[in-house]
Structures are given as structure tokens and as C-alpha cells.
Design a protein around this motif. Structure first.
Motif, PDB file in Angstrom:
ATOM      1  N   SER A 166       0.826  -1.213   0.000  1.00 50.34           N
ATOM      2  CA  SER A 166       0.000   0.000   0.000  1.00 50.34           C
ATOM      3  C   SER A 166       0.858   1.261   0.000  1.00 50.34           C
ATOM      4  N   SER A 167       1.909   1.243  -0.806  1.00 46.69           N
ATOM      5  CA  SER A 167       2.841   2.360  -0.890  1.00 46.69           C
ATOM      6  C   SER A 167       3.021   2.782  -2.343  1.00 46.69           C
ATOM      7  N   ASN A 168       3.610   3.955  -2.539  1.00 46.63           N
ATOM      8  CA  ASN A 168       3.912   4.422  -3.885  1.00 46.63           C
ATOM      9  C   ASN A 168       5.275   3.949  -4.361  1.00 46.63           C
ATOM     10  N   ILE A 169       6.213   3.794  -3.431  1.00 49.69           N
ATOM     11  CA  ILE A 169       7.527   3.234  -3.732  1.00 49.69           C
ATOM     12  C   ILE A 169       8.078   2.639  -2.441  1.00 49.69           C
ATOM     13  N   ILE A 170       8.843   1.562  -2.586  1.00 51.47           N
ATOM     14  CA  ILE A 170       9.536   0.979  -1.436  1.00 51.47           C
ATOM     15  C   ILE A 170      11.011   0.842  -1.777  1.00 51.47           C
ATOM     16  N   PHE A 171      11.817   0.759  -0.737  1.00 49.96           N
ATOM     17  CA  PHE A 171      13.251   0.524  -0.874  1.00 49.96           C
ATOM     18  C   PHE A 171      13.632  -0.649   0.014  1.00 49.96           C
ATOM     19  N   TYR A 172      14.481  -1.525  -0.519  1.00 45.70           N
ATOM     20  CA  TYR A 172      14.986  -2.669   0.232  1.00 45.70           C
ATOM     21  C   TYR A 172      16.352  -3.031  -0.326  1.00 45.70           C
ATOM     22  N   LYS A 173      17.118  -3.800   0.461  1.00 43.76           N
ATOM     23  CA  LYS A 173      18.470  -4.166   0.022  1.00 43.76           C
ATOM     24  C   LYS A 173      18.446  -5.305  -0.991  1.00 43.76           C
ATOM     25  N   ALA A 218      16.843  -0.862  13.967  1.00 48.27           N
ATOM     26  CA  ALA A 218      17.642  -0.531  12.783  1.00 48.27           C
ATOM     27  C   ALA A 218      19.103  -0.338  13.154  1.00 48.27           C
ATOM     28  N   THR A 219      19.971  -0.684  12.228  1.00 44.39           N
ATOM     29  CA  THR A 219      21.399  -0.403  12.397  1.00 44.39           C
ATOM     30  C   THR A 219      21.634   1.076  12.106  1.00 44.39           C
ATOM     31  N   GLU A 220      22.794   1.581  12.453  1.00 46.35           N
ATOM     32  CA  GLU A 220      23.138   2.974  12.149  1.00 46.35           C
ATOM     33  C   GLU A 220      23.120   3.220  10.642  1.00 46.35           C
ATOM     34  N   GLU A 221      23.604   2.251   9.866  1.00 39.34           N
ATOM     35  CA  GLU A 221      23.607   2.394   8.405  1.00 39.34           C
ATOM     36  C   GLU A 221      22.175   2.471   7.873  1.00 39.34           C
ATOM     37  N   GLU A 222      21.279   1.647   8.390  1.00 38.75           N
ATOM     38  CA  GLU A 222      19.879   1.673   7.956  1.00 38.75           C
ATOM     39  C   GLU A 222      19.210   2.993   8.336  1.00 38.75           C
ATOM     40  N   LEU A 223      19.479   3.475   9.544  1.00 31.86           N
ATOM     41  CA  LEU A 223      18.922   4.767   9.959  1.00 31.86           C
ATOM     42  C   LEU A 223      19.442   5.907   9.091  1.00 31.86           C
ATOM     43  N   GLN A 224      20.710   5.859   8.746  1.00 28.72           N
ATOM     44  CA  GLN A 224      21.273   6.913   7.895  1.00 28.72           C
ATOM     45  C   GLN A 224      20.651   6.862   6.500  1.00 28.72           C
ATOM     46  N   THR A 225      20.455   5.674   5.972  1.00 25.70           N
ATOM     47  CA  THR A 225      19.799   5.526   4.666  1.00 25.70           C
ATOM     48  C   THR A 225      18.378   6.080   4.727  1.00 25.70           C
ATOM     49  N   PHE A 226      17.651   5.768   5.790  1.00 25.82           N
ATOM     50  CA  PHE A 226      16.297   6.275   6.006  1.00 25.82           C
ATOM     51  C   PHE A 226      16.296   7.807   6.008  1.00 25.82           C
ATOM     52  N   ARG A 227      17.212   8.402   6.759  1.00 28.34           N
ATOM     53  CA  ARG A 227      17.308   9.864   6.826  1.00 28.34           C
ATOM     54  C   ARG A 227      17.693  10.462   5.462  1.00 28.34           C
ATOM     55  N   ASP A 228      18.605   9.803   4.756  1.00 30.28           N
ATOM     56  CA  ASP A 228      19.026  10.284   3.430  1.00 30.28           C
ATOM     57  C   ASP A 228      17.856  10.279   2.448  1.00 30.28           C
ATOM     58  N   ILE A 229      17.055   9.234   2.488  1.00 37.94           N
ATOM     59  CA  ILE A 229      15.878   9.153   1.613  1.00 37.94           C
ATOM     60  C   ILE A 229      14.935  10.311   1.916  1.00 37.94           C
ATOM     61  N   ILE A 230      14.662  10.537   3.188  1.00 41.40           N
ATOM     62  CA  ILE A 230      13.762  11.627   3.583  1.00 41.40           C
ATOM     63  C   ILE A 230      14.316  12.965   3.105  1.00 41.40           C
ATOM     64  N   PHE A 231      15.580  13.203   3.329  1.00 42.10           N
ATOM     65  CA  PHE A 231      16.182  14.471   2.954  1.00 42.10           C
ATOM     66  C   PHE A 231      16.174  14.684   1.442  1.00 42.10           C
ATOM     67  N   SER A 232      16.189  13.590   0.680  1.00 44.33           N
ATOM     68  CA  SER A 232      16.231  13.703  -0.784  1.00 44.33           C
ATOM     69  C   SER A 232      14.872  13.957  -1.427  1.00 44.33           C
ATOM     70  N   LEU A 233      13.794  13.825  -0.674  1.00 47.68           N
ATOM     71  CA  LEU A 233      12.459  13.954  -1.243  1.00 47.68           C
ATOM     72  C   LEU A 233      12.169  15.373  -1.753  1.00 47.68           C
ATOM     73  N   VAL A 234      11.589  15.429  -2.952  1.00 47.09           N
ATOM     74  CA  VAL A 234      11.186  16.699  -3.547  1.00 47.09           C
ATOM     75  C   VAL A 234       9.779  16.505  -4.112  1.00 47.09           C
ATOM     76  N   ILE A 235       8.848  17.301  -3.633  1.00 47.07           N
ATOM     77  CA  ILE A 235       7.485  17.227  -4.152  1.00 47.07           C
ATOM     78  C   ILE A 235       7.379  18.208  -5.311  1.00 47.07           C
ATOM     79  N   LEU A 236       7.008  17.694  -6.469  1.00 49.60           N
ATOM     80  CA  LEU A 236       6.928  18.497  -7.685  1.00 49.60           C
ATOM     81  C   LEU A 236       5.482  18.893  -8.017  1.00 49.60           C
ATOM     82  N   LYS A 237       4.544  18.046  -7.615  1.00 50.13           N
ATOM     83  CA  LYS A 237       3.120  18.322  -7.848  1.00 50.13           C
ATOM     84  C   LYS A 237       2.328  17.608  -6.771  1.00 50.13           C
ATOM     85  N   GLY A 238       1.302  18.246  -6.290  1.00 50.59           N
ATOM     86  CA  GLY A 238       0.457  17.564  -5.316  1.00 50.59           C
ATOM     87  C   GLY A 238       0.032  18.468  -4.256  1.00 50.59           C
TER      88      GLY A 238
END
Length: 183
Positions: free
Chosen positions: A61-68, A163-183
Motif C-alpha cells: 500500500s505504498s507508492n515506492i519501497i526501498f529494500y536491500k 535498525a542499524t546505524e547504516e539503515e537509519l542513515q539511509t532512512f534519513r538520506d531518503i527523507i532528505f532527498s524527497l522533492v514534491i513536484l506536484k500535489g
């Protein structure tokens, strides 16, 4: 009209990644992904060593997911989900509180922990909820401001461990990279 807008956005973003000769400026994979639907368009950076997937996202029930990798996905490893949601108002923090209260009703031994997450442009509201040795969920609601009718929900879910530190950092990086273009 919406189809023309989508095609225009894709073409513009494609040109950003090309030099004037039409050749790729470098040979690395393009790491920014565009996710869109009828009423929204957002961009997100795909982290190194993670897979962004819009097809499997539907099962979550998501628009995109990320996994290793698929094995991690099937066995309760870190899963990061991004979903668009319609804002009813600008009180996004209240939406997060309401959703956490639903967890509290379902899990009597649920624990909450503050989670520090930020974005350069958008307001973030976040918490970590968990039942020890059962599940850990890191939840962030993002409100891009009054000019947008939608917000984003980003969650990282992991079974049986934090979560490991690496997983938390990846989570934060994804959030920081988000750009809403329309909506």
C-alpha cells in the motif's frame, strides 16, 4: 493535459542528466527516481546498494519501497515505504499522533521513542514505535506546506530488531532527498 505534464517533467529531468551532446555525463546509474500518479509527482534519491521498487510497493500500500535485496524483503529486513497522503489541514503532527494511538490500541506493550529526522524544506514529524523482539517501525510524516494538498508518509519497518546505524542513515538520506513536484 495531465499526460503532457507527466511527459514534460520526465523530459526535463532527463535533460538534467544529459550533457549538450546527448550523452550521459557519467556512466553511473541515475540515482534520482520520479514517482507519480494522477494527482502527485515526487522525486526521491535511490540509495546505493538499495533497490527502489514501485511494482512491489503496491503490495505494501505504498507508492515506492526501498529494500536491500529480495531475501531481506521476504525475511523481515529493513523495508522503507513512501506513500502520498491527502492533507485534511496543516496539522500533520496530529495525524501522526492519531496513527500511533491506533498502534497503542492494538499492542498493549507498544513502546514509543522520539526520532530525530529533518528535511531542508519541509516540516517533519516523527516517532519510532516498537514491540521488543517483534517489530520496529520508524515513522515520519512530511508536510511540504500550504501550497501542496498532499503530504508524504515515510516508514521503515524491521522485524525482531532495531535498525542499524547504516539503515537509519539511509532512512534519513531518503527523507532528505524527497522533492514534491506536484500535489
Amino acid at each position: 493535459m495531465q499526460q503532457i505534464f507527466k511527459i514534460s517533467i520526465i523530459l526535463i529531468l532527463g535533460l538534467i542528466y544529459r550533457n549538450s551532446l546527448g550523452q550521459s555525463a557519467d556512466t553511473t546509474k541515475i540515482s534520482s527516481l520520479i514517482v507519480y500518479g494522477d494527482s502527485f509527482v515526487f522525486g526521491v534519491k535511490e540509495p546505493t546498494s538499495w533497490k527502489g521498487d514501485i511494482e512491489i510497493a503496491k503490495d505494501f500500500s505504498s507508492n515506492i519501497i526501498f529494500y536491500k535485496n529480495k531475501s531481506d524483503l521476504k525475511n523481515g529486513g529493513a523495508l522503507i515505504q513512501i506513500s502520498i497522503f491527502s492533507k485534511q489541514d496543516e496539522e500533520t503532527e496530529e495525524d501522526l499522533k492519531y496513527d500511533i494511538s491506533r498502534y497503542t490500541d492494538k499492542y498493549t506493550d507498544l513502546k514509543e521513542q522520539n526520532l530525530l529526522v529533518s528535511h531542508g524544506k519541509y516540516k517533519c514529524f516523527s516517532k519510532m514505535v516498537y514491540v521488543e523482539k517483534n517489530f520496529y517501525q520508524y515513522i515520519v510524516y512530511i508536510n511540504p506546506g500550504e501550497k501542496f494538498k498532499n503530504g508524504l508518509s515515510v516508514a521503515m519497518n524491521i522485524s525482531k530488531r532495531a535498525a542499524t546505524e547504516e539503515e537509519l542513515q539511509t532512512f534519513r538520506d531518503i527523507i532528505f532527498s524527497l522533492v514534491i513536484l506536484k500535489g
